[in-house]
Scaffold this motif. Structure first.
Motif, short mmCIF file in Angstrom:
data_model
loop_
_atom_site.label_atom_id
_atom_site.label_comp_id
_atom_site.label_asym_id
_atom_site.label_seq_id
_atom_site.Cartn_x
_atom_site.Cartn_y
_atom_site.Cartn_z
N MET A 1 3.85 -6.04 -29.86
CA MET A 1 2.84 -6.41 -31.20
C MET A 1 3.10 -5.00 -31.52
N ALA A 2 3.01 -3.69 -30.90
CA ALA A 2 2.45 -2.71 -31.15
C ALA A 2 3.98 -2.07 -31.58
N ARG A 3 5.01 -2.36 -31.16
CA ARG A 3 6.03 -1.68 -31.66
C ARG A 3 6.36 -2.11 -32.98
N ALA A 4 6.04 -3.60 -32.88
CA ALA A 4 6.70 -4.65 -34.54
C ALA A 4 5.58 -3.68 -35.56
N PHE A 5 4.47 -3.20 -35.34
CA PHE A 5 3.60 -3.32 -36.59
C PHE A 5 3.93 -1.55 -36.92
N ASP A 6 4.17 -1.28 -35.73
CA ASP A 6 4.93 0.70 -35.88
C ASP A 6 5.49 0.41 -36.54
N GLU A 7 6.57 -0.44 -36.78
CA GLU A 7 8.29 -0.17 -37.19
C GLU A 7 8.22 -0.02 -38.96
N GLU A 8 7.37 -1.52 -38.59
CA GLU A 8 7.23 -2.00 -39.56
C GLU A 8 6.23 -0.95 -40.67
N THR A 139 -1.16 -10.12 -37.19
CA THR A 139 -1.94 -10.39 -38.97
C THR A 139 -1.25 -9.18 -39.43
N ARG A 140 -1.65 -8.54 -38.66
CA ARG A 140 -1.94 -6.85 -39.30
C ARG A 140 -0.03 -7.12 -39.28
N VAL A 141 1.14 -7.62 -38.55
CA VAL A 141 2.33 -7.54 -38.60
C VAL A 141 2.45 -8.81 -39.94
N VAL A 142 1.70 -9.80 -40.41
CA VAL A 142 2.23 -11.06 -40.49
C VAL A 142 2.20 -10.19 -42.62
N GLU A 143 1.13 -9.66 -42.83
CA GLU A 143 0.75 -9.31 -44.03
C GLU A 143 1.69 -7.59 -44.05
N LEU A 144 1.88 -7.57 -43.73
CA LEU A 144 3.02 -5.74 -43.72
C LEU A 144 4.47 -6.30 -44.42
N ALA A 145 4.83 -7.82 -43.20
CA ALA A 145 6.19 -8.42 -43.59
C ALA A 145 6.39 -9.41 -44.48
N LEU A 146 5.19 -10.54 -44.83
CA LEU A 146 5.16 -11.45 -45.95
C LEU A 146 5.04 -10.34 -47.70
N ALA A 166 10.55 -9.47 -38.28
CA ALA A 166 10.32 -11.46 -38.67
C ALA A 166 10.69 -11.65 -37.82
N ALA A 167 11.31 -10.83 -36.77
CA ALA A 167 10.68 -12.28 -35.00
C ALA A 167 9.70 -11.85 -34.65
N ALA A 168 8.63 -11.71 -35.11
CA ALA A 168 6.86 -11.94 -34.37
C ALA A 168 6.74 -12.79 -35.45
N VAL A 169 6.74 -12.67 -36.97
CA VAL A 169 6.40 -13.73 -37.83
C VAL A 169 7.28 -15.10 -38.04
N THR A 170 8.60 -15.06 -38.14
CA THR A 170 9.41 -16.54 -37.62
C THR A 170 8.04 -17.37 -36.59
N ASP A 171 7.64 -16.59 -35.43
CA ASP A 171 7.11 -17.51 -34.14
C ASP A 171 6.25 -17.36 -34.78
N PHE A 172 4.87 -16.41 -35.31
CA PHE A 172 3.62 -16.81 -35.40
C PHE A 172 4.14 -18.31 -36.76
N LEU A 173 5.32 -18.23 -37.51
CA LEU A 173 4.95 -19.84 -38.26
C LEU A 173 5.62 -20.47 -37.91
N GLY A 174 6.40 -20.62 -36.51
CA GLY A 174 6.49 -21.52 -35.81
C GLY A 174 8.25 -21.81 -36.35
N ALA A 175 9.03 -21.53 -37.13
CA ALA A 175 10.10 -21.79 -38.24
C ALA A 175 11.27 -21.48 -37.64
N GLY A 176 11.84 -20.86 -36.26
CA GLY A 176 12.74 -20.25 -36.24
C GLY A 176 13.15 -21.40 -35.74
N THR A 177 13.48 -22.90 -34.88
CA THR A 177 14.65 -23.66 -34.70
C THR A 177 14.61 -24.37 -36.23
N ALA A 178 13.63 -24.07 -36.99
CA ALA A 178 13.90 -24.70 -38.34
C ALA A 178 15.25 -24.48 -38.76
N ALA A 179 14.83 -22.86 -38.79
CA ALA A 179 15.43 -21.59 -39.21
C ALA A 179 16.83 -21.58 -39.23
#
Length: 218
Positions: A1-8, A139-146, A166-179
């Motif tokens: 998660m630290a990597r996603a936070f840093d990159e975003e 939650t910080r990645v959610v804030e940054l991405a959205l 995007a992968a972290a937030v998609t998983d958080f939203l539970g939207a991967g299969t639907a997407a």
């Protein structure tokens, strides 16, 4: 998660570094905030990482990332405080370069604070809840991405969401299969699953089948 936070965070710095003074005054999909005020809001969200780690850790974690978005974070009192805090913070900067520099400063503070910290390190949120660093960073990645989508929308610019975020937030939203079933790309997935874009009847049915609530996050 630290990597996603840093990159975003880094993507945000690149996206905002060349904005004009006029662009900072544009309205966003998060009324009544302007672009400048939305940047100030996310800057404050990033600052809570080092601030939370600087305080003594709580005895236990009683909240995960999903639980963080509980009703009181969106109640009228909390929303009014959030709106005015971002407006005041944006107005306090003498120019747009200073506002972007403030974001970058908080990004660097956060990265220094999390360096070497285990994902299970406990911290206290602004609401007084105990969380692990991993869940709070989510939650910080959610804030940054959205809010990155909101900012790109306001600027009529392509979304800059990084693959890891995007992968972290998609998983958080539970939207991967639907997407996958609906053929959404990552930007569409985040926009649709977070309530930032309208759904067709078929899309509503698919999200209902996947038990994904359709409401605004971030």
């Amino acid at each position: 998660m630290a990597r996603a936070f840093d990159e975003e965070c880094t993507a945000w710095v690149r996206a905002t570094a060349t904005l004009t003074a006029h662009q900072f005054t544009l309205p966003t999909p998060c009324p009544p905030w302007t672009v400048a005020e939305l940047i100030a809001h996310v800057t404050a969200a990033i600052a809570r990482v080092p601030d939370g780690l600087a305080a003594p850790p709580p005895a236990r974690a009683n909240l995960d990332a999903a639980g963080y978005y509980h009703p009181r974070i969106f109640d009228a009192t909390a929303n009014a405080a959030r709106v005015s805090a971002a407006q005041d913070a944006a107005a306090a900067h003498p120019n747009t370069a200073a506002l972007v520099a403030a974001f970058d400063h908080q990004r660097r503070r956060a990265l220094r604070a999390i360096a070497g910290q285990p994902p299970e390190r406990l911290l206290v949120t602004r609401w007084g809840d105990g969380m692990t660093l991993r869940e709070f960073l989510l939650t910080r990645v959610v804030e940054l991405a959205l809010h990155g989508l909101d900012l790109a929308n306001a600027l009529s610019a392509p979304a800059w969401t990084t693959p890891a975020a995007a992968a972290a937030v998609t998983d958080f939203l539970g939207a991967g299969t639907a997407a996958t079933r609906l053929g959404w790309d990552r930007t569409t997935t985040l926009a649709k699953a977070s309530g930032r874009a309208p759904l067709t009847a078929d899309e509503q049915s698919e999200l209902a089948r996947a038990r994904i609530p359709w409401h605004q996050f971030g």
